[in-house]
Scaffold this motif. Structure first.
Motif, PDB file in Angstrom:
ATOM      1  N   SER A  17       3.974  -3.246   5.059  1.00 39.85           N
ATOM      2  CA  SER A  17       3.862  -3.079   3.695  1.00 39.85           C
ATOM      3  C   SER A  17       3.733  -4.364   2.739  1.00 39.85           C
ATOM      4  O   SER A  17       4.510  -5.325   3.114  1.00 39.85           O
ATOM      5  CB  SER A  17       5.157  -2.275   3.281  1.00 39.85           C
ATOM      6  N   ASP A  48       0.388  -0.816   4.580  1.00 40.82           N
ATOM      7  CA  ASP A  48       0.672   0.211   3.507  1.00 40.82           C
ATOM      8  C   ASP A  48       0.628  -0.696   2.070  1.00 40.82           C
ATOM      9  O   ASP A  48       1.237  -1.478   1.921  1.00 40.82           O
ATOM     10  CB  ASP A  48       2.274   0.366   3.507  1.00 40.82           C
ATOM     11  N   THR A  50       0.904   0.703  -1.020  1.00 32.87           N
ATOM     12  CA  THR A  50       1.693   1.435  -1.862  1.00 32.87           C
ATOM     13  C   THR A  50       1.898   0.887  -3.180  1.00 32.87           C
ATOM     14  O   THR A  50       1.776   0.891  -4.245  1.00 32.87           O
ATOM     15  CB  THR A  50       2.787   2.410  -1.274  1.00 32.87           C
ATOM     16  N   GLU A  51       2.701  -0.569  -2.722  1.00 35.14           N
ATOM     17  CA  GLU A  51       3.460  -1.350  -3.893  1.00 35.14           C
ATOM     18  C   GLU A  51       2.324  -2.455  -4.434  1.00 35.14           C
ATOM     19  O   GLU A  51       2.862  -3.410  -5.012  1.00 35.14           O
ATOM     20  CB  GLU A  51       4.522  -2.136  -3.239  1.00 35.14           C
ATOM     21  N   ALA A  81      -3.035   4.054   1.092  1.00 38.43           N
ATOM     22  CA  ALA A  81      -2.679   3.910  -0.326  1.00 38.43           C
ATOM     23  C   ALA A  81      -3.499   2.641  -0.780  1.00 38.43           C
ATOM     24  O   ALA A  81      -2.854   1.816  -1.612  1.00 38.43           O
ATOM     25  CB  ALA A  81      -1.147   3.879  -0.626  1.00 38.43           C
ATOM     26  N   ASP A 102      -2.126   7.950   1.901  1.00 36.95           N
ATOM     27  CA  ASP A 102      -0.956   7.324   1.643  1.00 36.95           C
ATOM     28  C   ASP A 102      -0.375   7.157   2.818  1.00 36.95           C
ATOM     29  O   ASP A 102      -0.826   7.436   3.932  1.00 36.95           O
ATOM     30  CB  ASP A 102      -0.003   8.253   0.576  1.00 36.95           C
ATOM     31  N   LEU A 103       0.932   6.557   2.892  1.00 35.26           N
ATOM     32  CA  LEU A 103       1.515   6.165   3.973  1.00 35.26           C
ATOM     33  C   LEU A 103       2.027   7.499   4.802  1.00 35.26           C
ATOM     34  O   LEU A 103       1.829   7.369   5.898  1.00 35.26           O
ATOM     35  CB  LEU A 103       2.762   5.296   3.776  1.00 35.26           C
TER      36      LEU A 103
END
Length: 132
Positions: A17, A48, A50-51, A81, A102-103
């Motif tokens: 991530s 990942d 996402t952030e 993501a 997404d994850l």
């Protein structure tokens, strides 16, 4: 500006991530994270994002390079993501990089359900990664 990262291994699946902006200033740190991943896991790796706030062309090339390095180790790279601008890692000669919305979708593609705190996993992170 740089990135923070967390690498988690669950059975034979790694999840890296990344948070922040993957631009020219962060490529070296990202490459270091990929080196960590290569040294400490087996099986496919889900990146990942996402952030991740965004990425530059240099950041996208770093992801392509990571896919090549993992492929040389017999491992695949998948994205989850991607940043909201909808851009993808540059196409070209190299391994296929599957993209998941997404994850949760990436984990489901590997027969994994939602993560829980009780999951048996190993985890490493940068100091800037939130612990909660």
């Amino acid at each position: 500006m740089t990135i923070d990262w967390r690498y988690t291994i669950e059975q034979d699946l790694g999840v890296l991530s990344v948070a922040g902006y993957l631009g020219p200033d962060a490529v070296r740190r990202f490459s270091g994270a990929i080196g960590w991943v290569v040294a400490r896991g087996t099986g496919p790796v889900v990146l990942d994002l996402t952030e991740l706030r965004n990425w530059s062309a240099e950041g996208q090339v770093a992801i392509t390079d990571a896919a090549r390095l993992l492929a040389a180790s017999g491992r695949g790279l998948e994205l989850a993501a991607i940043p909201a601008d909808g851009s993808l890692v540059p196409a070209g000669e190299g391994p296929d990089i599957p993209v998941h919305c997404d994850l949760a979708a990436a984990l489901a593609a590997h027969g994994r359900g939602p993560r829980t705190p009780d999951d048996d996993r190993q985890e490493w992170r940068t100091d800037g990664w939130p612990t909660s």
